[in-house]
Scaffold this motif. Sequence first.
Motif, PDB file in Angstrom:
ATOM      1  N   VAL A  59      -2.191   9.067  10.635  1.00 61.50           N
ATOM      2  CA  VAL A  59      -1.070   9.381   9.748  1.00 61.50           C
ATOM      3  C   VAL A  59      -1.614   9.420   8.323  1.00 61.50           C
ATOM      4  O   VAL A  59      -2.495   8.648   7.970  1.00 61.50           O
ATOM      5  CB  VAL A  59       0.036   8.310   9.859  1.00 61.50           C
ATOM      6  CG1 VAL A  59       1.214   8.649   8.951  1.00 61.50           C
ATOM      7  CG2 VAL A  59       0.512   8.185  11.297  1.00 61.50           C
ATOM      8  N   HIS A  60      -1.074  10.293   7.486  1.00 59.00           N
ATOM      9  CA  HIS A  60      -1.532  10.416   6.092  1.00 59.00           C
ATOM     10  C   HIS A  60      -3.053  10.553   6.069  1.00 59.00           C
ATOM     11  O   HIS A  60      -3.769   9.752   5.467  1.00 59.00           O
ATOM     12  CB  HIS A  60      -1.062   9.224   5.252  1.00 59.00           C
ATOM     13  CG  HIS A  60       0.423   9.041   5.263  1.00 59.00           C
ATOM     14  ND1 HIS A  60       1.280   9.928   4.660  1.00 59.00           N
ATOM     15  CD2 HIS A  60       1.203   8.088   5.846  1.00 59.00           C
ATOM     16  CE1 HIS A  60       2.528   9.523   4.843  1.00 59.00           C
ATOM     17  NE2 HIS A  60       2.511   8.421   5.559  1.00 59.00           N
ATOM     18  N   ASN A  61      -3.512  11.577   6.777  1.00 58.44           N
ATOM     19  CA  ASN A  61      -4.942  11.745   6.981  1.00 58.44           C
ATOM     20  C   ASN A  61      -5.723  11.935   5.686  1.00 58.44           C
ATOM     21  O   ASN A  61      -5.195  12.442   4.704  1.00 58.44           O
ATOM     22  CB  ASN A  61      -5.194  12.921   7.934  1.00 58.44           C
ATOM     23  CG  ASN A  61      -4.183  14.030   7.744  1.00 58.44           C
ATOM     24  OD1 ASN A  61      -4.258  14.779   6.803  1.00 58.44           O
ATOM     25  ND2 ASN A  61      -3.206  14.114   8.649  1.00 58.44           N
ATOM     26  N   ILE A 112       5.798   5.144  11.874  1.00 64.92           N
ATOM     27  CA  ILE A 112       5.697   3.686  11.936  1.00 64.92           C
ATOM     28  C   ILE A 112       5.023   3.248  13.237  1.00 64.92           C
ATOM     29  O   ILE A 112       4.144   2.369  13.234  1.00 64.92           O
ATOM     30  CB  ILE A 112       7.092   3.046  11.795  1.00 64.92           C
ATOM     31  CG1 ILE A 112       7.540   3.113  10.327  1.00 64.92           C
ATOM     32  CG2 ILE A 112       7.092   1.600  12.271  1.00 64.92           C
ATOM     33  CD1 ILE A 112       8.977   2.707  10.098  1.00 64.92           C
ATOM     34  N   ASN A 113       5.394   3.854  14.330  1.00 71.41           N
ATOM     35  CA  ASN A 113       4.782   3.485  15.613  1.00 71.41           C
ATOM     36  C   ASN A 113       3.291   3.772  15.624  1.00 71.41           C
ATOM     37  O   ASN A 113       2.493   2.973  16.123  1.00 71.41           O
ATOM     38  CB  ASN A 113       5.473   4.235  16.751  1.00 71.41           C
ATOM     39  CG  ASN A 113       6.896   3.743  16.984  1.00 71.41           C
ATOM     40  OD1 ASN A 113       7.204   2.591  16.708  1.00 71.41           O
ATOM     41  ND2 ASN A 113       7.762   4.619  17.479  1.00 71.41           N
ATOM     42  N   ILE A 114       2.919   4.916  15.049  1.00 73.53           N
ATOM     43  CA  ILE A 114       1.492   5.253  14.993  1.00 73.53           C
ATOM     44  C   ILE A 114       0.740   4.259  14.119  1.00 73.53           C
ATOM     45  O   ILE A 114      -0.343   3.766  14.475  1.00 73.53           O
ATOM     46  CB  ILE A 114       1.301   6.688  14.457  1.00 73.53           C
ATOM     47  CG1 ILE A 114       1.906   7.714  15.431  1.00 73.53           C
ATOM     48  CG2 ILE A 114      -0.180   6.990  14.248  1.00 73.53           C
ATOM     49  CD1 ILE A 114       1.942   9.135  14.891  1.00 73.53           C
ATOM     50  N   LEU A 115       1.316   3.924  12.955  1.00 73.37           N
ATOM     51  CA  LEU A 115       0.635   3.030  12.014  1.00 73.37           C
ATOM     52  C   LEU A 115       0.514   1.611  12.561  1.00 73.37           C
ATOM     53  O   LEU A 115      -0.504   0.933  12.363  1.00 73.37           O
ATOM     54  CB  LEU A 115       1.384   3.026  10.678  1.00 73.37           C
ATOM     55  CG  LEU A 115       1.176   4.280   9.820  1.00 73.37           C
ATOM     56  CD1 LEU A 115       2.240   4.376   8.744  1.00 73.37           C
ATOM     57  CD2 LEU A 115      -0.220   4.280   9.199  1.00 73.37           C
ATOM     58  N   LYS A 116       1.541   1.138  13.248  1.00 69.58           N
ATOM     59  CA  LYS A 116       1.457  -0.202  13.842  1.00 69.58           C
ATOM     60  C   LYS A 116       0.323  -0.270  14.865  1.00 69.58           C
ATOM     61  O   LYS A 116      -0.395  -1.282  14.961  1.00 69.58           O
ATOM     62  CB  LYS A 116       2.793  -0.557  14.497  1.00 69.58           C
ATOM     63  CG  LYS A 116       3.871  -0.972  13.509  1.00 69.58           C
ATOM     64  CD  LYS A 116       5.147  -1.375  14.226  1.00 69.58           C
ATOM     65  CE  LYS A 116       6.190  -1.898  13.232  1.00 69.58           C
ATOM     66  NZ  LYS A 116       7.452  -2.258  13.915  1.00 69.58           N
ATOM     67  N   ASN A 160       0.376   2.724   3.861  1.00 67.03           N
ATOM     68  CA  ASN A 160       1.156   3.817   4.445  1.00 67.03           C
ATOM     69  C   ASN A 160       2.363   3.303   5.217  1.00 67.03           C
ATOM     70  O   ASN A 160       3.438   3.915   5.196  1.00 67.03           O
ATOM     71  CB  ASN A 160       0.267   4.667   5.359  1.00 67.03           C
ATOM     72  CG  ASN A 160      -0.725   5.505   4.579  1.00 67.03           C
ATOM     73  OD1 ASN A 160      -0.409   5.996   3.502  1.00 67.03           O
ATOM     74  ND2 ASN A 160      -1.928   5.637   5.097  1.00 67.03           N
ATOM     75  N   LEU A 161       2.214   2.151   5.880  1.00 70.95           N
ATOM     76  CA  LEU A 161       3.340   1.572   6.603  1.00 70.95           C
ATOM     77  C   LEU A 161       4.430   1.149   5.616  1.00 70.95           C
ATOM     78  O   LEU A 161       5.632   1.341   5.869  1.00 70.95           O
ATOM     79  CB  LEU A 161       2.879   0.375   7.436  1.00 70.95           C
ATOM     80  CG  LEU A 161       3.931  -0.294   8.326  1.00 70.95           C
ATOM     81  CD1 LEU A 161       4.565   0.710   9.285  1.00 70.95           C
ATOM     82  CD2 LEU A 161       3.331  -1.469   9.088  1.00 70.95           C
ATOM     83  N   GLY A 162       4.013   0.593   4.477  1.00 65.51           N
ATOM     84  CA  GLY A 162       4.982   0.257   3.434  1.00 65.51           C
ATOM     85  C   GLY A 162       5.750   1.479   2.967  1.00 65.51           C
ATOM     86  O   GLY A 162       6.971   1.427   2.748  1.00 65.51           O
ATOM     87  N   LYS A 197      10.654  -5.214   4.066  1.00 64.25           N
ATOM     88  CA  LYS A 197       9.538  -4.935   4.976  1.00 64.25           C
ATOM     89  C   LYS A 197       8.448  -4.142   4.262  1.00 64.25           C
ATOM     90  O   LYS A 197       7.255  -4.382   4.464  1.00 64.25           O
ATOM     91  CB  LYS A 197      10.031  -4.148   6.194  1.00 64.25           C
ATOM     92  CG  LYS A 197      10.794  -4.976   7.208  1.00 64.25           C
ATOM     93  CD  LYS A 197      11.122  -4.133   8.431  1.00 64.25           C
ATOM     94  CE  LYS A 197      11.863  -4.950   9.479  1.00 64.25           C
ATOM     95  NZ  LYS A 197      12.183  -4.132  10.679  1.00 64.25           N
ATOM     96  N   ALA A 198       8.881  -3.199   3.414  1.00 69.30           N
ATOM     97  CA  ALA A 198       7.916  -2.397   2.652  1.00 69.30           C
ATOM     98  C   ALA A 198       7.069  -3.292   1.755  1.00 69.30           C
ATOM     99  O   ALA A 198       5.841  -3.166   1.693  1.00 69.30           O
ATOM    100  CB  ALA A 198       8.646  -1.345   1.824  1.00 69.30           C
TER     101      ALA A 198
END
Length: 599
Positions: free
Chosen positions: A146-148, A186-190, A205-207, A218-219
Motif C-alpha cells: 500500500v502507498h508504494n 487497513i487490512n493490507i497494512l495490518k 500509512n495505517l494512521g 487510533k490514527a
Amino acid sequence: MFNEISLCMIVKNEEENIERCILSVKDLVDEIIIVDTGSTDKTVEIAKSYGAKVFYFKWCNDFSAARNESLKYATKDWILIMDADDEFCIEDRTKFKELIKNLDNNILYYFETLSYLGDEKSSNLNVNLNPRLFKNNYGYYYRGAVHNQLLNSNILIKGKVEKIRIYHYGYMTKNMVGKNKRERNINILKKLIKEEPDNKFNYFNLGNEYCCLNEKKKALECYYKSYEGFNPHLEYSANLLEKVIIVNYELKNFDKALEFINIGLYYYPNFTDLYHLRGIIYDAQNKPTLAIKSFQKCIELGEPPASLKSIYGVENFRSYNEISKLYIKLKDYDAAYKYCIETIKSKPDCLEPLYNICYILKRKKMPIDDFKNRIEGFFSDFPREYFFIAHLFYTEGYYETALEYIEKMEAKQQLTEDIIIFKAKCLIRTSKFSECIEINSTPKDNQLYLEFSMCKIISLIMLDRLDLALNIINDFDENYFSDDDKKMFQVYRQLVNLFTDKQVSVLSESEDEKSYNEFIFEIIEIFIINKEFDKLEKALNLLNLISDKFVLLELGKIYYKYGYKDMAKKEIMRSIKLFEIIDKQGADILQDTLFNCNS
C-alpha cells in the motif's frame, strides 16, 4: 533527442474518472498502458475507446505488484505514472512539453499532487510530491503493498521537483464512500506490520487510513508508533509531524499539538504549514493576537520548499483569509476588509472573502445602493454572476436584494432549476407566499423537487391553505428518498401535522442526533423573519420531537440574530436552568442583554 512517453496506470472500476484523466493527458503521451485488476463496470471499454492498451492482472492485495506489472508493457523511452482519479493540470501542459525535450536519464522527476478534499472541488486541497516521470528500463520498480515507494536497483536516485501539477480526486467524499478503499488498505497494512513490525512507514500509512475513517485516536496511536526513533531525513518525516499536530488539534489536545509544532520547526524552520497550524490553534484557544502573528509569519516566510508543501496556499491566500476572519472577531472591520482584499488578490477564485466582505459591509451599515455597487465591482461576467451576488446578499439576510438579482437573471431568461429553487427560498423570506405557490413546479425526478415542494408547504401554511399543504406532503413516498431528504421530509410531515391538528411523531430520542436540527431551525427562522409569531408558537413544538439538549441555546441565538434580545435571553436562561448548557456565544449574548437591561 525527442523523448517518447508511456503513460502507465493501474485501475479498477474507474468509469467515473478515467475519461477525465485520459483526456487531460492523451496528447502529451505516445502510448497509454492500462493494467486492470478486475473492473466490473465500463472502465476497460472507456480506456480502449481512447486507444489504450489494456492488460489484465489478478488482484493480490499488493499495489506494487500491479504497478510493476504495468511497467512491463511500456515500450517508450520514459514512463509517466498517473492514477485514473488524477487529472493533469491544463495550465502546466506546456511546461511538460518543454520538460520532455531535455530529460536527464539519471533524474527521477517529482510533480505536485493537489488532492481535493471534502464534497466538491474547492480551495480545500492537500499538496504533496509524487514521483511521476522516470526513464524506462532503467532499474525502477515499486515496493510496498500500500502507498508504494519507487526504488531503483541500478542507480542512486536523484530526485528533481518540477512545478507541474496533477489534481487528484480520490480523497473526495463520494470516492472514499463509494469504494471502501480504507478498510481494504487497513487490512493490507495490518498484515505488513505483522511481517515487518519495525517498519515505521507502515504505521504512518495505517494512521492515514484511520484518519480518513475519522478514527482519530487510533490514527494518533499509529503516528506515535511511527514517530518512535524519529529520523527527520526520511521522505515522510515532515508529513508525519504535521499529521500528529493536526490530529492532536482535532482532538483538542492543543498543548500537545503546539509541542510538536516546536519540534517540527526545530528540524524544518522553513515549514510554513506549521506556522499556519499554530495560528489555527491559537485561534481555537482564543488568542487572536498570537494567531495573527503566526499567520503573518506564514506570509513573511512565503512558499515552503517543495518537500514541505502540504496545505495549499498557506503562504498567501489561506493565511490572509484567516487574518481577515480574526479581525472580524475583533470587530476591526477596516483591517478585516483590507485582508479580504489581499486574499482576493492572491487567489481571485477564492469565494470566502466575498462572504466576509458582505458581513463587514452590513456591520458598517453601508447604504444598500452603495453596498450593491461595491459588491458588483468584484464581478464582470453579467448576468451569469448575478446568481452568486444574489447568494451573497441572501447569506446576510438581504432577501429582497437577492430577489432583485434573481429577477434580473429571469429577465434575461437565465433561470435554471437550482436558481428557481433559490428564488422560492427568497420569496418565502420576503412574505411573497402567493408568488412562491405560483412558480411552475420543477419535475418530480429533479433532485431539488423535494426542497422546492417544502417551500410551497411553508407558503401554504402562511396563507392558511392547510388542505393543499397536506395534499403535497401526502403525495410523496419517502421510501425513495436519500437519508438527508428523508429527514427533511419527516420534519415537514410533522410540521403539517402540527398545523392540521393531527398526531405528531417523535423524530429522534437520541441526544446525539442533530441531523434534524438544520431543517427545524430553518423553519423557525422563516417564521421569525416574517414576524408570524402566532404560527411560530405552533412550529416551536417541533423542538419537542427531538432530544438534543442544545436546542434552547440555538433558539436563543436565532432570536438574538434578528434583534429579539429579551426572547434570546429567556431561551438561553432556560437552556442553563434545564440542561446546564451554555457556550461562549451564548454567554456573550447574555452579557449584552443584561448590560442593556442595566443601562
